[in-house]
Write a protein that holds these residues in place. Structure first.
Motif, short mmCIF file in Angstrom:
data_model
loop_
_atom_site.label_atom_id
_atom_site.label_comp_id
_atom_site.label_asym_id
_atom_site.label_seq_id
_atom_site.Cartn_x
_atom_site.Cartn_y
_atom_site.Cartn_z
N THR A 1 46.72 59.08 11.16
CA THR A 1 46.36 60.09 12.16
C THR A 1 44.95 60.60 11.87
N LYS A 2 44.42 61.44 12.76
CA LYS A 2 43.10 62.02 12.51
C LYS A 2 43.12 62.87 11.25
N GLY A 3 44.22 63.61 11.09
CA GLY A 3 44.39 64.45 9.89
C GLY A 3 44.42 63.59 8.63
N GLY A 4 45.04 62.41 8.76
CA GLY A 4 45.13 61.48 7.63
C GLY A 4 43.76 60.94 7.24
N VAL A 5 42.96 60.63 8.27
CA VAL A 5 41.61 60.10 8.01
C VAL A 5 40.79 61.17 7.28
N LYS A 6 40.94 62.43 7.76
CA LYS A 6 40.18 63.53 7.17
C LYS A 6 40.59 63.72 5.70
N ALA A 7 41.91 63.72 5.46
CA ALA A 7 42.41 63.90 4.10
C ALA A 7 41.93 62.77 3.19
N PHE A 8 41.94 61.56 3.72
CA PHE A 8 41.52 60.40 2.94
C PHE A 8 40.03 60.52 2.59
N GLU A 9 39.23 60.94 3.58
CA GLU A 9 37.80 61.09 3.33
C GLU A 9 37.53 62.17 2.28
#
Lengths: 94, 192
Positions: free
Chosen positions: A74-82
């Motif tokens: 998800t977008k939240g997942g991408v942000k957390a990963f970054e």
């Protein structure tokens, strides 16, 4: 020691799954299982944790009569990963 | 991997894991060889066939291009089946798919309205063909397609100054270099 690192991502299997999902559009459960060498049970538990945190979206459907589980970041997942990768960078620089 | 799930990792280990997993998820484009082979043969038959029909004095030699209709249906079916069977879809897969679908739309538009420009469309088709072929070669790091794309472009430049009949033969040559040879090489890669 690694206080800033997201504990949800700082685990081998969950980080492995997120690394795969960030580089693809979607992946099936069997693909993730094969690439991470995890057991179905463990992978299932870890996927649920990532899903509860809103990092991934799990979709269940059918291919013929076989149940099919596919996952997407998800977008939240991408942000957390970054953020996780950025924290890693700062640790390595130290 | 599951044994050390909750074990803490050193930052370097985390980065190695991320790199290893991203590498695992690299796309596999070799299954696309079937589309190059299908279209390579269809377009080759179309060009050579139309050339011979013109030689024979047949009234509507362009009718041979109707073979592209079942080919389009077959190609769509192969694509649909591959999509269903593949367990992972990468971003590149999506780009690759839409690149070729939009190319197909452009070519069919040209074929459909070709009569308005007296069917002087061979050089334009070759020119358009160079783009997805070249881009596909670059994205999947497959040199024969890159070379095929460049040859489409060079052929189109030559084609602009040729008569219709010779254009057909040059197009046939271009399709052998641009689709058929790369298609067979791509398929051979899969078998290895």
């Amino acid at each position: 020691m690694f206080k800033d690192l997201d504990p949800l991502l700082h685990s081998q299997l969950r980080l492995g799954v997120m690394s795969i999902l960030i580089s693809v559009e979607q992946a099936e459960f069997t693909f993730l299982k094969e690439k991470t060498n995890a057991t179905a049970g463990n992978l299932s538990v870890q996927l649920d944790k990532l899903s509860e945190a809103g990092y991934i979206k799990i979709e269940k459907s059918f291919r013929g009569k076989k149940p099919l589980t596919s996952c997407k970041i998800t977008k939240g997942g991408v942000k957390a990963f970054e953020e996780y990768v950025n924290s890693l960078k700062s640790y390595i620089k130290k | 991997m599951e044994k050390s799930v909750e074990k803490g990792m050193e930052p370097n280990q985390s980065l190695e894991l991320i790199a290893a997993m991203i590498y695992q998820a690299k796309g596999n484009f070799k299954h696309n060889a079937i589309h190059f082979l299908l279209w390579g043969w269809v377009v080759l038959i179309g060009n050579v066939g139309m050339y011979f029909l013109i030689q024979q004095g047949v009234k509507a030699p362009y009718m041979i291009w109707l073979i592209t209709l079942p080919a389009a249906a077959l190609s769509a079916y192969f694509g649909y089946r591959q999509g269903k069977q593949s367990r992972v879809r990468t971003h590149l897969d999506t780009i690759y798919m839409w690149l070729w679908i939009s190319y197909g739309m452009v070519i069919f538009t040209l074929l459909f309205f070709g009569h308005t420009i007296n069917y002087q469309i061979n050089p334009v088709i070759l020119l358009f063909s160079s783009v997805p072929t070249f881009i596909s070669g670059i994205t999947i790091r497959f040199k024969p397609l890159v070379i095929g794309g460049i040859l489409f472009w060079i052929s189109s430049i030559i084609c602009f100054s040729l008569s219709l009949e010779i254009q057909l033969l040059l197009s046939a040559f271009a399709i052998i270099c641009g689709y058929l040879i790369p298609g067979y090489l791509l398929r051979a890669k899969k078998d290895n």
